[in-house]
Design a protein around this motif. Structure first.
Motif, short mmCIF file in Angstrom:
data_model
loop_
_atom_site.label_atom_id
_atom_site.label_comp_id
_atom_site.label_asym_id
_atom_site.label_seq_id
_atom_site.Cartn_x
_atom_site.Cartn_y
_atom_site.Cartn_z
N ASP A 74 -13.74 2.25 -16.64
CA ASP A 74 -12.31 1.65 -17.13
C ASP A 74 -12.54 0.50 -17.67
O ASP A 74 -13.39 -0.28 -17.76
CB ASP A 74 -11.47 1.55 -15.65
CG ASP A 74 -11.20 2.76 -15.09
OD1 ASP A 74 -11.46 3.74 -15.57
OD2 ASP A 74 -10.95 2.82 -13.73
N LYS A 88 -9.54 -6.97 -13.31
CA LYS A 88 -10.44 -6.09 -12.56
C LYS A 88 -10.25 -4.88 -12.97
O LYS A 88 -9.46 -4.25 -13.24
CB LYS A 88 -10.27 -6.34 -10.95
CG LYS A 88 -10.56 -7.83 -10.36
CD LYS A 88 -10.32 -8.08 -9.06
CE LYS A 88 -10.39 -9.35 -8.57
NZ LYS A 88 -10.18 -9.53 -7.02
N VAL A 89 -11.35 -4.02 -12.74
CA VAL A 89 -11.31 -2.81 -13.02
C VAL A 89 -12.05 -1.87 -11.78
O VAL A 89 -12.80 -2.44 -10.87
CB VAL A 89 -12.26 -2.19 -14.21
CG1 VAL A 89 -11.66 -2.80 -15.37
CG2 VAL A 89 -13.69 -2.76 -14.10
N GLU A 90 -11.30 -0.71 -11.50
CA GLU A 90 -11.65 -0.07 -10.03
C GLU A 90 -13.32 0.79 -10.27
O GLU A 90 -14.04 0.89 -9.46
CB GLU A 90 -10.80 0.82 -9.77
CG GLU A 90 -9.60 0.23 -9.03
CD GLU A 90 -8.36 1.06 -8.54
OE1 GLU A 90 -8.66 2.25 -8.43
OE2 GLU A 90 -7.55 0.73 -8.22
N ASN A 91 -13.04 1.31 -11.65
CA ASN A 91 -14.38 1.87 -11.93
C ASN A 91 -15.05 1.45 -13.26
O ASN A 91 -14.49 0.96 -14.22
CB ASN A 91 -14.12 3.48 -12.32
CG ASN A 91 -13.06 4.07 -11.17
OD1 ASN A 91 -13.84 4.22 -10.28
ND2 ASN A 91 -12.02 4.75 -11.47
N GLU A 92 -16.47 1.76 -13.40
CA GLU A 92 -17.05 0.97 -14.22
C GLU A 92 -16.70 1.53 -15.66
O GLU A 92 -17.04 0.77 -16.75
CB GLU A 92 -18.57 1.06 -14.00
CG GLU A 92 -19.13 2.43 -14.10
CD GLU A 92 -20.77 2.40 -13.65
OE1 GLU A 92 -21.33 3.62 -14.08
OE2 GLU A 92 -21.25 1.67 -13.18
N GLU A 145 0.95 -1.08 -0.23
CA GLU A 145 0.10 0.09 0.10
C GLU A 145 1.01 1.16 -0.06
O GLU A 145 0.70 2.17 -0.91
CB GLU A 145 -0.96 0.01 1.25
CG GLU A 145 -1.83 1.02 1.24
CD GLU A 145 -2.93 0.91 2.40
OE1 GLU A 145 -3.26 2.05 3.06
OE2 GLU A 145 -3.14 -0.11 3.05
#
Length: 572
Positions: A506, A500-504, A323
């Motif tokens: 992307d 995987k995507v963080e925002n729809e 992180e």
């Protein structure tokens, strides 16, 4: 990326080796590229033999080191085992201390605090030794430049044995023994051991002196395999032998600490790549986020319940480290943009609040973005400390040496180094480093390259081909996983972006292809990490060519070969 093909070996030699080994000519050519051009060399390559390890007494200083250890045991002195806080140092301390404790009880360990003491032998560590009546310190993976500190210890009647593998300066410390195969007057046959590897040669010499069978040293080889993998030393010579057998120990009878890590990651059989990306970061995280001594405790703990507890704590350190290095990398990239330094020959960034434990990782991340020699600085006490990383072919150690008038202390390797300097010298150093690199960095070193081992037809990549290829392992510098090139490739129409995507809004970052080759009806699975943006042009192209490595993919009980894409070029 630049694609660079290795020169093709002599075809008569290839045919001869192919015949004698009964293998494909492509595989024979790969062996010859690695210096394996006879049946006997191939036998040693495929079956690394512990009997081929060199006599440890060929290393300069070994007689004196062994004599001093036995003198300490006979006089019942306390021996301090001192090491750096990274993977190589902590594995070396775990190896040396656990071995000595099988012979003698008066052994203590010491790992310097990264923040309070910094890299290498410390005055605080020497003072600790004096306060506890310790009269012999064995320093591992550090010490080759600690001239003043060894002299300071000598004034207190504390002796040093130095086991290091870093490049020495013009003079070496006045220690009882200095074991470092990189010394110009050391004629040991292999000078690319890890720091833990040099420590292992010392315990090998001690064992030979007391007629201890080599088999009793086998349990220590798991630590050696971890150090060799993590320190990215050449995977040939003794390193290949030790890593090969160390991996066997990891996969059959690992020490409790490593077994506890394996349970955390739920993997049953590891390759060197797994060691680099799973075991090593966790061990490193202890020294980066807390104290390196926690890693030593994990690797020397014999009680499995305690080992599991330590492994769980270290796994959390590693999660915290991930992180933090992402956050600092983002800040460093922003700093480069705000300072309009994207066109510089170097990347040199500084923030006094950056965590010292992750600046080396951040430097590597910046190279992934800008591909240039990189330094990441932070505040350390009343000085600035930095980690340096370099690009292929460029010697960052030499570049630092050319700027040494601005530096308090530095050390390291061709591709990775560390340094400290006074805050008032930062700008002068930054300008000097930029100028040195600008004048010496070659044009071809400014762009990442892919070195191609062989061009192949996909139809020739059979399960048998892969079975033999997998025996080239363990892979690493001087024996990298072979990279292949194939041309005339087509997507079968089912290629897609995955991940995987963080925002729809992307798009997935990675690429999965089902490749058709020539008239062959078979499709070949391929994965390209970070290559999702290539999908559209691949689908529109007549054909394309790709560079890739080979891996086995196990899914739902079905095993198939998979192309791990490195780069793609679309044919016009």
């Amino acid at each position: 990326m630049r694609w660079i093909s290795k020169p093709k070996p002599n075809q008569e030699t290839v045919q001869s080796l192919s015949n004698s080994l009964g293998i494909d000519k492509v595989l024979a050519a790969l062996l010859i590229q690695r210096g394996v051009d006879t049946f006997e060399k191939a036998k040693s390559f495929f079956r690394p033999n512990l009997l081929e390890l060199h006599n440890p007494f060929l290393m300069k200083g070994m007689e004196q080191a062994v004599t001093r250890v036995f003198k300490a045991i006979e006089a019942e002195e306390t021996i301090m085992v001192f090491g750096d806080y990274d993977v190589d140092g902590t594995t070396a301390v775990a190896l040396m201390s656990s071995y000595l404790l099988t012979l003698y009880p008066n052994v203590v360990t010491y790992i310097p605090d990264r923040y309070a003491e910094g890299y290498g032998i410390s005055y605080k560590g020497i003072d600790f030794a004096e306060d506890n009546n310790i009269t012999l310190i064995i320093a591992l993976d550090c010490g080759i430049k600690a001239i003043d500190k060894v002299a300071y210890a000598k004034e207190k009647n504390i002796d040093f044995i130095i086991c290091d593998h870093h490049r020495p300066g013009a003079t070496v410390p006045d220690a009882v023994a200095v074991l470092d195969p990189k010394q110009v007057d050391c004629f040991y046959p292999f000078d690319e051991l890890s720091g833990c590897g040099v420590g292992f040669k010392l315990i090998q010499a001690i064992a030979e002196t007391i007629d201890q069978p080599f088999e009793e040293l086998m349990p220590y080889l798991d630590l050696l395999a971890v150090s060799i993998a993590a320190d990215i030393v050449p995977m040939d010579g003794e390193n290949r032998i030790l890593a090969y057998h160390g991996l066997k120990v990891i996969n059959t009878n690992p020490r409790s600490g490593i077994k506890a890590i394996l349970e955390q990651i739920q993997k049953t059989e590891l390759t060197i790549t797994d060691v680099v990306f799973t075991i090593a970061p966790r061990i490193n995280a202890a020294g980066r986020m807390k104290q390196g001594i926690h890693a030593v405790e994990l690797m020397t703990e014999q009680d499995m319940a305690l080992a599991k507890k330590f492994a769980k704590e270290i796994d959390q350190y590693n999660a915290d480290r991930k992180e933090l290095d992402k956050k600092i990398t983002d800040e460093a990239l922003q700093q480069i943009r705000e300072n309009n330094e994207e066109q510089n020959s170097t990347s040199v960034v500084f923030c006094e609040t950056w965590h010292k434990g992750v600046i080396g990782i951040v430097a590597s991340r910046l190279i992934e973005n800008y591909y240039k020699p990189t330094l990441v600085f932070t505040k350390s006490g009343n000085k600035l400390a930095a980690s340096a990383r370099s690009v292929k072919g460029f010697d960052v150690y030499n570049a630092l040496e050319a700027c040494s008038e601005h530096i308090e202390q530095f050390g390291g390797h061709k591709y990775a180094a560390g340094l400290t300097l006074l805050p008032e010298n930062y700008n002068a150093f930054k300008n000097a480093f930029e100028q040195v690199v600008k004048e010496t960095l070659l044009e071809e070193q400014k762009h990442p390259e892919i070195t191609i081992d062989a061009e192949v037809d996909l139809v020739d990549l059979t399960p048998k081909f892969y079975r033999i290829l997998s025996q080239f392992a363990p892979f690493g510098p001087a024996n990298m996983k072979p990279v292949f090139k194939a041309s005339g490739l087509r997507d079968n129409g089912y290629g897609k972006r995955i991940g995987k995507v963080e925002n729809e809004n992307d798009l997935p970052e990675h690429l999965r292809l089902n490749i058709i080759y020539g008239a062959d009806e078979k499709t070949y699975n391929a994965i390209g990490f970070g290559m999702g943006n290539q999908l559209e042009k691949i689908q529109e192209a007549e054909t394309f060519e790709a560079t890739f490595t080979l891996e086995e993919n196990n899914w739902n009980g079905y095993t198939s070969l998979q192309l791990m894409l490195k780069d793609i070029r679309v044919n016009d």
